[in-house]
Write a protein that holds these residues in place. Structure first.
Motif, PDB file in Angstrom:
ATOM      1  N   CYS A 194      42.989  15.423  33.160  1.00 49.41           N
ATOM      2  CA  CYS A 194      42.037  16.205  33.825  1.00 49.41           C
ATOM      3  C   CYS A 194      41.259  15.164  34.517  1.00 49.41           C
ATOM      4  CB  CYS A 194      41.290  17.063  32.898  1.00 49.41           C
ATOM      5  SG  CYS A 194      42.133  18.485  32.409  1.00 49.41           S
ATOM      6  N   GLY A 195      40.958  14.059  33.998  1.00 49.68           N
ATOM      7  CA  GLY A 195      40.044  12.780  34.407  1.00 49.68           C
ATOM      8  C   GLY A 195      40.829  12.080  35.506  1.00 49.68           C
ATOM      9  N   LEU A 196      42.027  11.856  35.433  1.00 49.73           N
ATOM     10  CA  LEU A 196      42.724  10.989  36.468  1.00 49.73           C
ATOM     11  C   LEU A 196      43.171  11.947  37.795  1.00 49.73           C
ATOM     12  CD1 LEU A 196      44.691   8.637  34.030  1.00 49.73           C
ATOM     13  CD2 LEU A 196      42.473   8.133  35.629  1.00 49.73           C
ATOM     14  N   LEU A 197      44.010  12.934  37.540  1.00 54.09           N
ATOM     15  CA  LEU A 197      44.477  13.736  38.607  1.00 54.09           C
ATOM     16  C   LEU A 197      43.415  14.519  39.234  1.00 54.09           C
ATOM     17  CD1 LEU A 197      47.559  14.900  36.781  1.00 54.09           C
ATOM     18  CD2 LEU A 197      47.503  12.991  38.285  1.00 54.09           C
ATOM     19  N   VAL A 224      31.158  18.239  36.430  1.00 51.61           N
ATOM     20  CA  VAL A 224      31.785  19.108  35.704  1.00 51.61           C
ATOM     21  C   VAL A 224      30.636  19.637  34.395  1.00 51.61           C
ATOM     22  CG1 VAL A 224      33.719  18.944  33.902  1.00 51.61           C
ATOM     23  CG2 VAL A 224      33.725  17.792  35.794  1.00 51.61           C
ATOM     24  N   VAL A 225      30.594  21.180  34.353  1.00 54.29           N
ATOM     25  CA  VAL A 225      29.553  21.770  33.755  1.00 54.29           C
ATOM     26  C   VAL A 225      30.092  22.490  32.538  1.00 54.29           C
ATOM     27  CG1 VAL A 225      27.854  21.832  35.442  1.00 54.29           C
ATOM     28  CG2 VAL A 225      29.235  23.700  35.406  1.00 54.29           C
ATOM     29  N   GLY A 226      31.538  22.623  32.377  1.00 53.78           N
ATOM     30  CA  GLY A 226      32.155  23.463  31.264  1.00 53.78           C
ATOM     31  C   GLY A 226      33.514  23.439  31.226  1.00 53.78           C
ATOM     32  N   TYR A 227      34.031  24.351  30.460  1.00 56.36           N
ATOM     33  CA  TYR A 227      35.552  24.348  30.238  1.00 56.36           C
ATOM     34  C   TYR A 227      36.450  24.899  31.451  1.00 56.36           C
ATOM     35  CZ  TYR A 227      39.879  25.259  27.810  1.00 56.36           C
ATOM     36  OH  TYR A 227      41.186  25.449  27.522  1.00 56.36           O
ATOM     37  N   GLY A 228      35.786  26.037  31.762  1.00 54.73           N
ATOM     38  CA  GLY A 228      36.352  26.638  33.054  1.00 54.73           C
ATOM     39  C   GLY A 228      37.138  27.890  32.438  1.00 54.73           C
ATOM     40  N   TYR A 229      37.996  28.499  33.447  1.00 50.13           N
ATOM     41  CA  TYR A 229      38.908  29.719  33.115  1.00 50.13           C
ATOM     42  C   TYR A 229      39.968  29.156  32.344  1.00 50.13           C
ATOM     43  CZ  TYR A 229      41.762  33.548  33.856  1.00 50.13           C
ATOM     44  OH  TYR A 229      42.686  34.627  33.717  1.00 50.13           O
ATOM     45  N   ASN A 230      40.886  28.151  32.606  1.00 51.05           N
ATOM     46  CA  ASN A 230      41.994  27.844  32.021  1.00 51.05           C
ATOM     47  C   ASN A 230      41.816  26.055  31.602  1.00 51.05           C
ATOM     48  OD1 ASN A 230      42.023  26.394  34.249  1.00 51.05           O
ATOM     49  ND2 ASN A 230      44.113  27.197  35.059  1.00 51.05           N
ATOM     50  N   GLY A 231      40.784  25.504  31.337  1.00 41.74           N
ATOM     51  CA  GLY A 231      40.607  24.245  30.857  1.00 41.74           C
ATOM     52  C   GLY A 231      40.675  23.308  31.930  1.00 41.74           C
ATOM     53  N   GLU A 232      40.916  23.575  33.091  1.00 35.91           N
ATOM     54  CA  GLU A 232      40.919  22.571  34.039  1.00 35.91           C
ATOM     55  C   GLU A 232      39.677  22.724  35.097  1.00 35.91           C
ATOM     56  OE1 GLU A 232      44.644  22.782  36.415  1.00 35.91           O
ATOM     57  OE2 GLU A 232      45.905  22.817  34.581  1.00 35.91           O
ATOM     58  N   PRO A 233      39.326  21.383  35.518  1.00 33.05           N
ATOM     59  CA  PRO A 233      38.046  21.459  36.269  1.00 33.05           C
ATOM     60  C   PRO A 233      38.543  22.056  37.622  1.00 33.05           C
ATOM     61  CG  PRO A 233      38.861  19.207  36.027  1.00 33.05           C
ATOM     62  CD  PRO A 233      39.868  20.080  35.135  1.00 33.05           C
ATOM     63  N   ALA A 234      38.252  23.476  37.784  1.00 35.28           N
ATOM     64  CA  ALA A 234      38.468  24.142  39.195  1.00 35.28           C
ATOM     65  C   ALA A 234      37.571  24.827  39.212  1.00 35.28           C
ATOM     66  CB  ALA A 234      39.918  24.623  39.207  1.00 35.28           C
ATOM     67  N   LEU A 268      36.439  28.893  40.438  1.00 30.20           N
ATOM     68  CA  LEU A 268      36.909  30.221  40.720  1.00 30.20           C
ATOM     69  C   LEU A 268      35.680  30.976  40.663  1.00 30.20           C
ATOM     70  CD1 LEU A 268      39.919  30.108  38.211  1.00 30.20           C
ATOM     71  CD2 LEU A 268      40.048  30.034  40.796  1.00 30.20           C
ATOM     72  N   ASP A 269      35.509  32.028  41.459  1.00 26.80           N
ATOM     73  CA  ASP A 269      34.686  33.194  41.626  1.00 26.80           C
ATOM     74  C   ASP A 269      35.226  34.290  40.916  1.00 26.80           C
ATOM     75  OD1 ASP A 269      32.167  32.149  42.372  1.00 26.80           O
ATOM     76  OD2 ASP A 269      32.697  32.378  44.570  1.00 26.80           O
ATOM     77  N   ARG A 270      34.911  34.547  39.659  1.00 24.90           N
ATOM     78  CA  ARG A 270      35.604  35.591  39.007  1.00 24.90           C
ATOM     79  C   ARG A 270      34.627  36.496  38.189  1.00 24.90           C
ATOM     80  NH1 ARG A 270      41.322  34.968  37.028  1.00 24.90           N
ATOM     81  NH2 ARG A 270      40.823  36.573  35.719  1.00 24.90           N
ATOM     82  N   ILE A 271      34.714  37.907  38.364  1.00 30.25           N
ATOM     83  CA  ILE A 271      33.763  38.583  37.923  1.00 30.25           C
ATOM     84  C   ILE A 271      33.827  38.578  36.151  1.00 30.25           C
ATOM     85  CG2 ILE A 271      32.861  40.989  37.478  1.00 30.25           C
ATOM     86  CD1 ILE A 271      33.353  41.140  40.567  1.00 30.25           C
ATOM     87  N   ASP A 272      35.199  38.705  35.781  1.00 36.87           N
ATOM     88  CA  ASP A 272      35.377  38.522  34.540  1.00 36.87           C
ATOM     89  C   ASP A 272      35.421  37.341  33.662  1.00 36.87           C
ATOM     90  OD1 ASP A 272      37.558  37.388  35.694  1.00 36.87           O
ATOM     91  OD2 ASP A 272      39.008  38.277  34.402  1.00 36.87           O
ATOM     92  N   PHE A 273      35.016  36.106  34.372  1.00 36.02           N
ATOM     93  CA  PHE A 273      34.764  34.862  33.842  1.00 36.02           C
ATOM     94  C   PHE A 273      33.739  34.417  34.580  1.00 36.02           C
ATOM     95  CE2 PHE A 273      35.405  30.425  32.917  1.00 36.02           C
ATOM     96  CZ  PHE A 273      35.524  30.750  31.360  1.00 36.02           C
ATOM     97  N   PRO A 274      32.491  34.660  34.509  1.00 34.69           N
ATOM     98  CA  PRO A 274      31.344  34.026  35.540  1.00 34.69           C
ATOM     99  C   PRO A 274      31.046  32.641  35.530  1.00 34.69           C
ATOM    100  CG  PRO A 274      30.616  35.516  33.740  1.00 34.69           C
ATOM    101  CD  PRO A 274      31.810  35.327  33.607  1.00 34.69           C
ATOM    102  N   CYS A 275      31.614  31.895  34.518  1.00 31.10           N
ATOM    103  CA  CYS A 275      31.303  30.509  34.445  1.00 31.10           C
ATOM    104  C   CYS A 275      32.379  29.427  34.769  1.00 31.10           C
ATOM    105  CB  CYS A 275      31.135  29.924  33.030  1.00 31.10           C
ATOM    106  SG  CYS A 275      29.414  31.108  32.303  1.00 31.10           S
ATOM    107  N   PRO A 276      32.341  28.867  36.132  1.00 31.46           N
ATOM    108  CA  PRO A 276      33.294  27.815  36.397  1.00 31.46           C
ATOM    109  C   PRO A 276      33.250  26.587  35.797  1.00 31.46           C
ATOM    110  CG  PRO A 276      31.854  28.555  38.288  1.00 31.46           C
ATOM    111  CD  PRO A 276      31.394  29.146  37.379  1.00 31.46           C
ATOM    112  N   ALA A 277      34.092  25.828  35.848  1.00 40.17           N
ATOM    113  CA  ALA A 277      34.123  24.482  35.268  1.00 40.17           C
ATOM    114  C   ALA A 277      33.356  23.640  35.877  1.00 40.17           C
ATOM    115  CB  ALA A 277      35.477  24.325  34.905  1.00 40.17           C
ATOM    116  N   ILE A 278      33.385  23.733  37.261  1.00 38.63           N
ATOM    117  CA  ILE A 278      32.586  22.549  37.980  1.00 38.63           C
ATOM    118  C   ILE A 278      31.488  23.375  39.016  1.00 38.63           C
ATOM    119  CG2 ILE A 278      34.298  20.968  38.091  1.00 38.63           C
ATOM    120  CD1 ILE A 278      35.122  21.940  40.828  1.00 38.63           C
ATOM    121  N   ARG A 279      30.692  22.611  39.469  1.00 36.02           N
ATOM    122  CA  ARG A 279      29.558  23.410  40.511  1.00 36.02           C
ATOM    123  C   ARG A 279      30.327  23.360  41.920  1.00 36.02           C
ATOM    124  NH1 ARG A 279      24.745  23.540  37.745  1.00 36.02           N
ATOM    125  NH2 ARG A 279      24.233  21.859  36.392  1.00 36.02           N
ATOM    126  N   TRP A 280      29.673  24.398  42.748  1.00 39.60           N
ATOM    127  CA  TRP A 280      30.307  24.773  43.888  1.00 39.60           C
ATOM    128  C   TRP A 280      30.152  23.420  45.079  1.00 39.60           C
ATOM    129  CZ3 TRP A 280      33.749  27.029  46.710  1.00 39.60           C
ATOM    130  CH2 TRP A 280      33.457  27.019  48.177  1.00 39.60           C
TER     131      TRP A 280
END
Length: 164
Positions: free
Chosen positions: A19-22, A32-42, A44-56
């Motif tokens: 995640c750090g290199l790629l 990077v502020v959290g784990y994200g939907y699937n563990g990768e720093p991406a 995503l605007d999702r209603i069912d998962f409102p906490c994205p891994a990085i800021r916009w």
């Protein structure tokens, strides 16, 4: 057994390095502020998962100044500054995510085009491609055939429900 134990201990290190290199080139200067939907720093605007891994938005001097100011009393922040902080972290609000997009209009339009093409193809083949129906399909010929079948007693119906 030892292979599984060894692999399970190395997995977090491999994920951090991957995640750090790629993804540094993809996320840029964003935090990077959290784990994200699937563990990768991406993001995503999702209603069912409102906490994205990085800021916009990326960290600019304006955003960093607002972040320092938000660490203090929130009553001192104006409404515009609070909105700017929100928009730096998120692209859309929940009401914007749930708003209708109008995509159904294109789907209905494409469906109507496909159906009308099918109708026109049916009419074309009915008029130009298929041969005329034989004479035996006319109403008077079919009635005459039925009358002849009755006179010759073809395929009689036997049993308790037969009418004679």
């Amino acid at each position: 057994m030892a292979g599984r134990l060894f692999a399970s201990r190395l997995r977090p290190v491999i994920q951090i390095q991957r995640c750090g290199l790629l993804t540094v080139d993809r996320i840029g200067n964003r935090e990077v502020v959290g784990y994200g939907y699937n563990g990768e720093p991406a993001y995503l605007d999702r209603i069912d998962f409102p906490c994205p891994a990085i800021r916009w938005k990326e960290n600019t001097s304006d955003v960093m100044a607002l972040r320092e100011k938000e660490k203090g009393d929130w009553k001192k922040l104006s409404t515009e500054e609070k909105k700017a902080l929100y928009r730096a972290s998120f692209r859309q609000t929940f009401s914007e995510m749930e708003a209708p997009t109008g995509e159904w209009k294109g789907i209905i339009g494409l469906s109507c085009i496909i159906i009308s093409t099918g109708v026109w193809l049916f009419l074309y083949f009915k008029v130009f491609a298929y041969p005329e129906l034989p004479e035996s399909f006319s109403l008077e010929r079919r009635l005459a055939q039925l009358d002849r079948m009755k006179k010759l007693d073809m395929n009689p119906i036997d049993g308790p429900f037969a009418r004679k």
